[in-house]
Motif scaffolding. Structure first.
Motif, PDB file in Angstrom:
ATOM      1  N   PRO B  47       0.810  -1.217   0.000  1.00  0.00           N
ATOM      2  CA  PRO B  47       0.000   0.000   0.000  1.00  0.00           C
ATOM      3  C   PRO B  47       0.848   1.275   0.000  1.00  0.00           C
ATOM      4  N   CYS B  76       0.118  -4.674  10.600  1.00  0.00           N
ATOM      5  CA  CYS B  76       1.430  -4.146  10.242  1.00  0.00           C
ATOM      6  C   CYS B  76       1.400  -2.653   9.998  1.00  0.00           C
ATOM      7  N   ILE B  77       0.291  -1.984  10.329  1.00  0.00           N
ATOM      8  CA  ILE B  77       0.221  -0.523  10.176  1.00  0.00           C
ATOM      9  C   ILE B  77       0.318   0.106  11.565  1.00  0.00           C
ATOM     10  N   ILE B 102       4.256   1.420   7.688  1.00  0.00           N
ATOM     11  CA  ILE B 102       3.807   0.088   7.289  1.00  0.00           C
ATOM     12  C   ILE B 102       5.032  -0.807   7.241  1.00  0.00           C
ATOM     13  N   CYS B 107       3.452  -7.115   5.949  1.00  0.00           N
ATOM     14  CA  CYS B 107       2.309  -6.891   5.056  1.00  0.00           C
ATOM     15  C   CYS B 107       2.178  -8.043   4.071  1.00  0.00           C
ATOM     16  N   MET B 108       0.940  -8.505   3.872  1.00  0.00           N
ATOM     17  CA  MET B 108       0.752  -9.612   2.932  1.00  0.00           C
ATOM     18  C   MET B 108      -0.008  -9.176   1.691  1.00  0.00           C
ATOM     19  N   CYS B 110      -2.818  -7.758   1.052  1.00  0.00           N
ATOM     20  CA  CYS B 110      -4.165  -8.289   0.923  1.00  0.00           C
ATOM     21  C   CYS B 110      -5.157  -7.228   0.479  1.00  0.00           C
ATOM     22  N   GLN B 111      -4.810  -5.972   0.622  1.00  0.00           N
ATOM     23  CA  GLN B 111      -5.666  -4.893   0.137  1.00  0.00           C
ATOM     24  C   GLN B 111      -6.853  -4.603   1.054  1.00  0.00           C
ATOM     25  N   ILE B 112      -6.876  -5.177   2.217  1.00  0.00           N
ATOM     26  CA  ILE B 112      -8.018  -4.926   3.097  1.00  0.00           C
ATOM     27  C   ILE B 112      -7.998  -3.486   3.595  1.00  0.00           C
ATOM     28  N   CYS B 113      -6.807  -2.943   3.835  1.00  0.00           N
ATOM     29  CA  CYS B 113      -6.724  -1.549   4.279  1.00  0.00           C
ATOM     30  C   CYS B 113      -7.357  -0.631   3.239  1.00  0.00           C
TER      31      CYS B 113
HETATM   32  S1  SF4 Z   1      -4.342  -4.591   5.304  1.00  0.00           S
HETATM   33 FE1  SF4 Z   1      -3.209  -6.030   4.047  1.00  0.00          FE
HETATM   34  S2  SF4 Z   1      -2.298  -4.801   2.398  1.00  0.00           S
HETATM   35 FE2  SF4 Z   1      -2.945  -3.384   4.020  1.00  0.00          FE
HETATM   36  S3  SF4 Z   1      -1.111  -3.116   5.247  1.00  0.00           S
HETATM   37 FE3  SF4 Z   1      -2.295  -4.746   6.203  1.00  0.00          FE
HETATM   38  S4  SF4 Z   1      -1.461  -6.636   5.302  1.00  0.00           S
HETATM   39 FE4  SF4 Z   1      -0.769  -4.928   4.029  1.00  0.00          FE
END
Ligand code: SF4
Ligand code: SF4
Lengths: 396, 220
Positions: B47, B76-77, B102, B107-108, B110-113
């Protein structure tokens, strides 16, 4: 380490395992030593980090104990610690070859839990990506099986070449080649463009030619037949009682395909056959996958004819603050490797109270010893390859 | 005949071998790094934070609501909320992150953020050449490294960025129309109360005033 034949033989007999004809039975009275070999955990043919403890009498397998857990990532407990949505990207990492079918099974379980409906177009997209996933999984598993046999490279690379096209499609749709994280409770994350659907049509149109090529390359190859026919026989009764599912079960001649049994999604609208094997040996398991590839092409051809318009996500579906009412649900699908199920208990909070995965490879692996007894070491590698396991899913 | 199957297979490989000289279809390998595969619009890596306009700090869309921090599956944020406020794209004073880190080693992708952010402030980048010899500091992206312009966002995800711009412009127009209506009402009220000029003027949303004449700007 050497162990006496008497020790293992006695254990074998006590277990009362009836070996099929032609396989060697160790006579505990005959004396002699057994050799215990540890295959793995980093053996190149073990499809991940997996170990087999085998006891050998000469070249023959007398005992085999699968040892796994090297790739354990606490998946289920993490699921209970996280919100429902946050588990979705983790499901990608179960069977990392087929992330989209994992998404599907999980979404199905949660949708069952909350009674969520899925729009028509989303059902079509799910089916399309699901069948594409099955195709690339089968291509790959056949490729790896042949690789395990010693044909290093050629068939696997041909398989990779085709799979690449499918992965490109996945990337164009979901943004990622393998960790797709595409489905949501109540639909799919993004809509497919008409160009994407045309891309799928093109890839699907090219697939029969590839299937022909693969079959010409492999199916009548004498070496392959000699190595696989009559090897690793799985009897249907044992397969059923051990809960084996997927191509491994159907290769033993048991007609059980969840797409036909549950008719989840929109599978009941399409005309396709369930290929069945006769002998339950490695060759049948190999052929079943090639035949299923053809059936997937058939399903896709029908599905791609008219993909309906409309939303891909139920507008009422919630993304954040998702709290199902207390209850439980089990959602399952026919994943490329077998029955993939998610069992969820909700206690009304944002996290599931219980989150349990029923991974097909794990259950299919339980019959490995029975399939291997009496065959040689070289066959073990093949038999393992023919079950088609992914350790991400076995160890979770 | 024994060996027929093998010969058939060999014929197939020969066909492929010869075919690789004539058909582009069969040459699938991309010779990275000399050659590069075509950029796929949807592809995502890690991101980044979007800002509008020329100044990264002033145009920062993130309002430090910390929803992404809470929803990120591997957590991870890391966000530190500011004590003071700065105006956001509609001119409303909002908090901003004084620290936004971040950890991309966690971070994987995943785009959920991105999905949960209500302010379209965080989006997925497509830069993947991020190798570093420092596994701690090198993989911890701070606010300055994360902030990238809206133009950059347009260059990697044009369709999505246009959609977002449209949405933001719409919202802005709505807010402005509302502010304008409020201002007009206040003005009318002020005119009505002209006989007794007391405290009406300062309360009537002064921040939105300068932007009022151009209701549909914003989309670059
Ligand atoms: S939500 Fe997913 S893409 Fe966003 S920072 Fe977290 S692990 Fe990474
Ligand atoms: S990126 Fe979005 S969700 Fe995250 S703190 Fe900023 S505004 Fe909130």
């Amino acid at each position: 380490m050497t162990l006496s034949a008497a020790e293992f033989g006695a254990r074998q007999h006590a277990g009362g395992k009836a070996l099929p004809e032609g396989r060697m039975v160790i006579d505990p009275e005959s004396g002699g030593d057994l050799l215990e070999v540890s295959m793995g955990p980093h053996h190149p043919s073990t499809h991940g980090v997996f170990r087999m403890d085998v006891a050998l009498d000469g070249e023959r397998i007398v005992r085999l104990k699968p040892v796994f857990g090297y790739l354990h990532r606490n998946h289920e407990k993490l699921g209970e610690e996280h919100s429902y949505l946050a588990s979705m990207p983790y499901t990608d990492r179960l069977d990392y070859i087929c992330s989209l079918t994992n998404n599907w099974a999980y979404a199905l379980a949660v949708e069952k839990l909350v009674g969520q409906e899925v729009p028509e177009r989303a059902e079509y997209l799910r089916l399309i990506v699901g069948e594409l996933t099955r195709m690339q999984n089968h291509i790959l598993s056949v490729g790896f099986l042949i690789q395990d046999m010693g044909a290093s490279g050629t068939p696997l690379m041909y398989g990779f070449r085709e799979r690449e096209k499918i992965l490109d499609l996945f990337e164009a749709l979901t943004g990622s080649r393998m960790m797709c994280n595409y489905m949501r409770f109540g639909g799919c994350r993004v809509d497919a463009t008409p160009e994407w659907l045309d891309g799928v049509r093109k890839v699907v149109a090219g697939m029969p030619a590839f299937a022909d090529e693969f079959e010409r390359l492999l199916c009548t190859n004498e070496i392959l037949m000699a190595r696989t026919q009559g090897v690793g026989v799985l009897r249907p009764e044992l397969a059923v009682s051990a809960g084996v599912t997927g191509p491994a079960l159907r290769a033993s001649g048991v007609n059980y395909d969840i797409r036909k049994v549950d008719r989840y999604g929109i599978y009941d609208r399409f005309d396709f056959k369930v290929p069945l094997g006769e002998h339950g040996d490695v060759y049948d398991r190999f052929m079943i996958r090639l035949l299923e590839l053809r059936q997937s092409i058939r399903i896709l051809e029908q599905a791609l004819k008219d993909v309906p318009g409309g939303p891909v996500m139920d507008p009422k579906a919630k993304i954040r603050n998702f709290r199902p009412k207390p209850g439980e649900a089990y959602g399952r699908i026919e994943a490329p490797k077998g029955e993939l199920g998610f069992y969820l208990i909700s206690d009304g909070t944002g996290n599931p109270y219980r989150y349990r995965v029923r991974p097909p490879s794990f259950v299919n692996l339980t019959v490995l010893e029975d399939m291997c007894l009496g065959y040689s070491v070289a066959d073990v590698v093949l038999i393992l390859g023919s079950i088609d396991i992914v350790l991400g899913e076995v160890d979770r | 005949m024994l060996g027929e199957g093998i010969l058939k297979g060999l014929a197939e490989t020969a066909k492929n071998f010869a075919g690789s000289y004539v058909s582009k279809e069969r040459l699938t390998t991309v010779q990275y790094p000399e050659e590069r595969a075509e950029h796929i619009e949807a592809s995502r890596v890690f991101p980044f934070l979007v800002y509008d306009g020329p100044d990264a700090f002033a145009g920062m869309r993130c309002v430090s609501c910390q929803i992404c921090e809470k929803e990120c599956p591997p957590k991870c944020i890391y966000i530190e909320k500011s004590k003071d406020k700065k105006p956001d794209y509609v001119g409303k004073p909002q908090n901003y992150p004084v620290r936004f880190d971040i950890d991309i080693s966690v971070c994987m992708s995943c785009q959920i953020c991105v999905e949960v952010c209500p302010f379209d402030a965080i989006k997925m980048d497509s830069v993947f050449e991020m190798a570093t010899d420092n596994r701690f500091g090198g993989l911890l992206l701070d606010r300055e490294k994360l902030l990238k312009s809206n133009e950059y966002y347009h260059s990697i995800h044009p369709t999505e960025a246009t959609e977002v711009d449209g949405r933001l412009a719409e919202e802005k127009a709505k807010v402005e129309a509302k502010a304008k209506a409020a201002a007009e009402a206040a003005a009318a009220k002020a005119a009505a109360e002209a006989a007794a000029p007391k405290t009406a003027a300062p309360a009537a949303a002064p921040a939105a005033k300068p932007d009022a004449p151009k209701p549909t700007g914003g989309a670059e």
